[in-house]
Write an enzyme that holds these catalytic residues in place. Structure first.
Site, short mmCIF file in Angstrom:
data_model
loop_
_atom_site.label_atom_id
_atom_site.label_comp_id
_atom_site.label_asym_id
_atom_site.label_seq_id
_atom_site.Cartn_x
_atom_site.Cartn_y
_atom_site.Cartn_z
N GLY A 48 0.82 -1.21 0.00
CA GLY A 48 0.00 0.00 0.00
C GLY A 48 0.84 1.25 0.00
N GLY A 78 1.26 4.67 2.22
CA GLY A 78 0.89 5.35 3.46
C GLY A 78 0.96 6.85 3.29
N GLY A 79 0.82 7.56 4.39
CA GLY A 79 0.81 9.02 4.34
C GLY A 79 2.04 9.58 3.65
CG PHE A 80 5.49 9.49 5.64
CD1 PHE A 80 6.37 8.45 5.56
CD2 PHE A 80 4.85 9.75 6.83
CE1 PHE A 80 6.64 7.67 6.66
CE2 PHE A 80 5.11 8.96 7.94
CZ PHE A 80 6.00 7.93 7.86
N GLY A 81 4.76 7.58 2.15
CA GLY A 81 5.57 6.70 1.33
C GLY A 81 4.95 5.33 1.24
N PRO A 82 5.56 4.45 0.43
CG PRO A 82 7.11 3.35 -0.90
CD PRO A 82 6.76 4.69 -0.37
CB VAL A 83 2.92 0.32 3.44
CG1 VAL A 83 2.97 -0.61 4.63
CG2 VAL A 83 2.58 1.73 3.87
CE LYS A 103 3.65 5.11 7.67
NZ LYS A 103 2.36 5.71 7.96
CG ASP A 144 -5.47 11.67 6.82
OD1 ASP A 144 -6.59 11.88 6.29
OD2 ASP A 144 -4.50 11.23 6.19
#
Ligand SMILES: *[C@@H]1O[C@H](CO)[C@@H](O)[C@H](O)[C@H]1NC(C)=O
Ligand SMILES: *[C@@H]1O[C@H](CO)[C@@H](O)[C@H](O)[C@H]1NC(C)=O
Ligand SMILES: *[C@@H]1O[C@H](CO)[C@@H](O)[C@H](O)[C@H]1NC(C)=O
Ligand SMILES: *[C@@H]1O[C@H](CO)[C@@H](O)[C@H](O)[C@H]1NC(C)=O
Ligand SMILES: *[C@@H]1O[C@H](CO)[C@@H](O)[C@H](O)[C@H]1NC(C)=O
Ligand SMILES: *[C@@H]1O[C@H](CO)[C@@H](O)[C@H](O)[C@H]1NC(C)=O
Ligand SMILES: *[C@@H]1O[C@H](CO)[C@@H](O)[C@H](O)[C@H]1NC(C)=O
Length: 818
Positions: free
Chosen positions: A509, A511-516, A530, A627
């Site tokens: 996925g 996330g807020g500031f980068g891929p997971v 993350k 958020d």
């Protein structure tokens, strides 16, 4: 067997007790130590004594970590005069002078101090500092002597590197000559106090690397020396002192070391591997070699060749330049820069240069700075002194500029003096570039841009009233310095191995500031990793935020952070892995959704409410998530919901319940109107988002993107309409299997509607929400009009332009104040 174990345990307890009794932690004039004794700091962290090393072997007085399996020296006393073929004694004189004497009684090393003591004691502290003080005087300002003032090759947290201008003391690191020879090697790492102080690495007299000046929060050219969750660089420059030091908030051994080969490394102890590992090296790449490109040359590590001349300059010798010898540097194409119509061109993203002379004026504005520099023809450039200020502070450079490099996404602005002709050239190319951008944009997406501009303009007009108010300061640094972070640090190699080197197959996925990524540790434990996207300034802020907040939170309805990894430019967070993924992948999926019966849905709703209540009220901090949305709620293998993604969360102090931001960040469809439009957020903003999730859960539909043939309302508006028509149960998900108790469902919808009401003060607090959900008897008020109940509740232009530009799922920045 058990008996044996028992007595072994007993023995080891006794022996460690004995060790503590025997181990003294002080030396007095009456109590010296010989070369088979040591002293240990009160908390058992460091140990001081003699050690033998080298061939022929000499004996040295040193300090090392007491409990590490690898003996690591952090200080050596008699580096230049080892005891050879002789035993030794460390003595404290009545005047407070430390001395090492050899077998025949000659002093081979001694401490030197301008002051004497009445009743001196020498003590090893838990910081690794070996100090001589007057007995009973614990003021660290009044130490008569301290080893921290005479560093070897190691800078421990709290140690100062730099000058005491009053006493003339200069503390700097000197490398060991070789790994088994502590005598001073060729490399030194020191603070160069001329003009703008900076850290400088030298080999003998030759400058190899400099950090660039400190400009308020960090060094101009060393991205790795930034504040991060466990590391705070500190630079002090005043009339009495100029020094660099740093704090570590993690409770692990950690040190800077100048290696025998001249690299300045920051190392951290890794318990699992029982070894040191290098977190980062201060010099990162070739462009960090001092003056590689000569004067007015600029180094870019991503270009080949690395060196180029600044615009408006040309190689001094194009022959040398062709054979990649750049040391000669560059010269102006047009040297007319003295009262001949010259001006300044601003370069961005640079490591500030070195020059023969700097001048600093901390009170001058940037406009006056330019005028000042223009006046004097040998002034080559100027820049802001402290980027934190609103233009306060001025630095001017005199003479040729050298050692300039690009530091994309990190460096500063530098305005360089240019001839009139060079200025014209610059104006030309920057106009051209703008034209290119505009024309391509128009051909690609002109309609979108125009729509967006209209929408932004409307919102900006409403915002302008607030534009002069200062941003509310709830900085996380407050927490940072107050409490220790005890978060396990992972080695980057471990994370790489766990995620198959961040393979696309492991990506689960964004996330807020980068891929997971999904990963599996060697122990077999599954984790979610993350990774902060490269060069993401905002991302770094969110990363820090997340680490600091979430590492302090523990609740069964919050996702658990297992550790983090901060190594060179890599920033990753390691969480427990959630096999059932996120809530949105469940409730908006027609194949998975039917399996989610009423009981499960209700339990998930209550779980989210509990997690949120914990954030709002029960944790030691008061936290607004900002958020909350279905994709930020994860489900464990028993379908327990866990709130995740704290990158935007804000902490509140004391009784504060409301704040305002110029940077509105969140997810469209989950943001309440007062936040999306005015930037006001409070505990009630989260309540609104919770209400949206609740209604999405019972209906199985997304608020944003909801469509109904009869009207243009969104899910909130639709639910409210049904409620007023007393047909609330029509909202229920038709795919839900099995029966549900109707009164419970109606109650739940009512709570959801109460949470999404237009006015924040009408919405219940989370504590009440939980009571409402749990108790059958409590009577509930009638819900009022929801906020954002129709696409039209923003003005037509606003909502359509924003709506088209902003995807439902992404966390977006709606408004950014300047
Ligand atoms: C060092 O001092 C201790 C205690 O006084 C003594 O037992 C030991 O023999 C001494 N060692 C040497 C090498 O002199
Ligand atoms: C130290 O002792 C060894 C052998 O005992 C001898 O070979 C060496 O020369 C001595 N070194 C000094 C500096 O006295
Ligand atoms: C002690 O040091 C003195 C002065 O450096 C030296 O002359 C003497 O030989 C040393 N004694 C021993 C036993 O090493
Ligand atoms: C000790 O200090 C004095 C003055 O404070 C200085 O002249 C002398 O060189 C110093 N000695 C050593 C060994 O550092
Ligand atoms: C450092 O080591 C080199 C050889 O590795 C040697 O030549 C030199 O004398 C040593 N310097 C000192 C101060 O011991
Ligand atoms: C650094 O740590 C020390 C000791 O923990 C503390 O006294 C000091 O205030 C800290 N400094 C900063 C700038 O955080
Ligand atoms: C210009 O600045 C240089 C360097 O600081 C200084 O030596 C010189 O006197 C200045 N010239 C004038 C005219 O102020």
């Amino acid at each position: 067997m058990g008996k044996l174990k028992g007595s072994l345990l007993f023995l080891s307890v006794v022996s460690s007790l004995l060790e503590r009794l025997i181990a003294v932690d002080t030396i007095t004039p009456a109590r010296s130590i010989n070369d088979s004794q040591t002293i240990v700091s009160p908390g058992q962290k460091f140990e001081l004594g003699f050690f033998k090393i080298g061939n022929p072997s000499g004996q040295y007085l040193g300090i090392w970590y007491k409990n590490l399996p690898i003996r690591t020296f952090v200080w050596v006393g008699n580096r230049e005069s080892p005891l050879i073929n002789s035993s030794g004694l460390l003595k404290l004189g009545d005047d407070g002078r430390l001395a090492i004497v050899n077998e025949s009684g000659s002093v081979i090393w001694s401490s030197n101090s301008s002051r004497t003591a009445k009743m001196p004691v020498a003590q090893l502290l838990d910081t690794g500092n070996f100090v001589v003080k007057d007995a009973g005087d614990d003021n660290d300002e009044s130490y008569i002597w301290q080893s921290f003032d005479y560093p070897s090759d190691t800078l421990l947290p709290g140690m100062k590197l730099g000058w005491n201008t009053k006493t003339g003391l200069n503390r700097y690191l000197t490398s060991w000559n070789s790994s088994d020879d502590p005598s001073p090697g060729e490399y030194t790492y020191s603070v160069d106090p001329r003009g703008l102080p900076q850290l400088v690495l030298r080999k003998g007299p030759v400058e190899l690397f400099r950090s660039g000046p400190w400009y308020g929060t960090q060094f101009s050219g060393v991205p790795v020396l930034q504040v991060n969750p466990v590391f705070t660089p500190i630079f002090v420059s005043n009339a009495d002192e100029v020094y660099y030091t740093y704090n570590i908030t993690a409770n692990i051994p950690s040190r800077f070391m100048l290696s025998q080969s001249g690299s300045v490394q920051h190392l951290s102890w890794n318990d699992r591997h029982s070894n040191w590992y290098v977190l980062f090296t201060v010099q990162e790449d070739r462009c960090d070699n001092y003056g590689l490109c000569g004067s007015y040359g600029i180094c870019n590590i991503n270009k080949s060749p690395n060196c180029d001349c600044l615009k408006g300059f040309e190689p001094k010798s194009s022959k040398d330049w062709e054979v990649l010898d750049w040391a000669g540097g560059c010269v102006r194409k047009d040297p007319r820069i003295c009262h001949e119509g010259e001006g300044f061109v601003k370069f961005t993203g640079l490591k500030l240069p070195d020059a023969s002379q700097f001048r600093v004026n901390v009170r001058m504005t940037i406009e006056d700075c330019e005028a000042e520099c223009l006046k004097n023809c040998s002034c080559a450039a100027y820049a802001k002194f402290d980027i934190r200020g609103t233009g306060n502070g001025c630095v001017t450079w005199y003479g040729d500029l050298i050692d300039i490099r690009e530091v994309p996404g990190y460096g500063q602005d530098l305005s360089i003096r240019m001839s009139a002709s060079a200025l014209a050239l610059h104006a030309d190319t920057s106009n051209k570039r703008k034209n290119v951008i505009i024309s391509t944009s128009i051909s690609v997406a002109s309609a979108m841009i125009i729509l967006a501009l209209i929408g932004w303009f409307v919102i900006w007009k409403r915002k302008i009233v607030r534009a002069n108010q200062p941003e509310n300061q709830m900085t996380i640094s407050k927490v940072e310095s107050q409490e220790d972070l005890e978060l396990p640090l992972f080695e980057f190699a471990t994370i790489q191995a766990a995620t198959d080197n961040f393979s696309a197959a492991n990506k689960i996925g964004e996330g807020g500031f980068g891929p997971v990524y999904k990963g599996e540790l060697q122990s077999g434990q599954e984790v979610a990793v993350k990774r902060l996207a490269e060069n993401s300034g905002q991302g770094l802020q969110e990363f820090k935020n997340e680490v600091i907040l979430i590492s302090k939170l523990q609740h069964r309805n919050l996702v658990k952070l297992l550790g983090c990894c901060i190594e060179r430019e890599e920033r990753t967070l390691i969480y427990e892995y959630m096999p059932n993924r996120s809530l949105d992948s469940l409730i908006f999926d027609e194949t998975r959704r039917p399996s989610l019966d009423w009981r499960r849905r209700h339990d998930i709703i209550v779980g989210i409410a509990r997690g949120l209540l914990y954030l709002h009220r029960d944790s030691r901090l008061r936290i607004i998530h900002r958020d909350l949305k279905a994709s930020n709620v994860l489900l464990d293998n028993e379908m327990n919901p866990k709130i995740s993604d704290f990158g935007l969360a804000r902490m509140f102090g004391g009784d504060q319940t409301e704040a305002n931001t110029k940077r509105v960040v969140g997810t469209y469809g989950y943001m309440p109107p007062e936040y999306a439009i005015d930037g006001n957020f409070s505990l009630k903003s989260d309540v609104f988002s919770f209400g949206v999730i609740l209604l999405e859960m019972v209906s199985g539909k997304k608020n944003r993107g909801f469509f109904h043939p009869d009207h243009k309302l969104n899910l909130l508006g639709h639910a409210w309409k049904l409620w007023n028509e007393e047909k609330a149960l029509e909202l229920m998900d038709e795919l839900m299997e099995q029966e549900y108790p109707e009164h419970e469902a109606i109650r739940c919808i009512q709570v959801g509607l109460l949470c999404v009401q237009q006015r924040p003060e009408d919405r219940p607090v989370m504590q009440t929400v939980l009571l409402m959900l749990d108790s059958e008897s409590m009577s509930l008020p009638q819900p009022g009009r929801p906020g954002f109940y129709a696409e039209r509740s923003l003005s037509e232009t606003e909502s359509s332009s924003l709506g088209k530009l902003i995807s439902n799922e992404m966390t977006v920045t709606l408004l950014e104040g300047r």
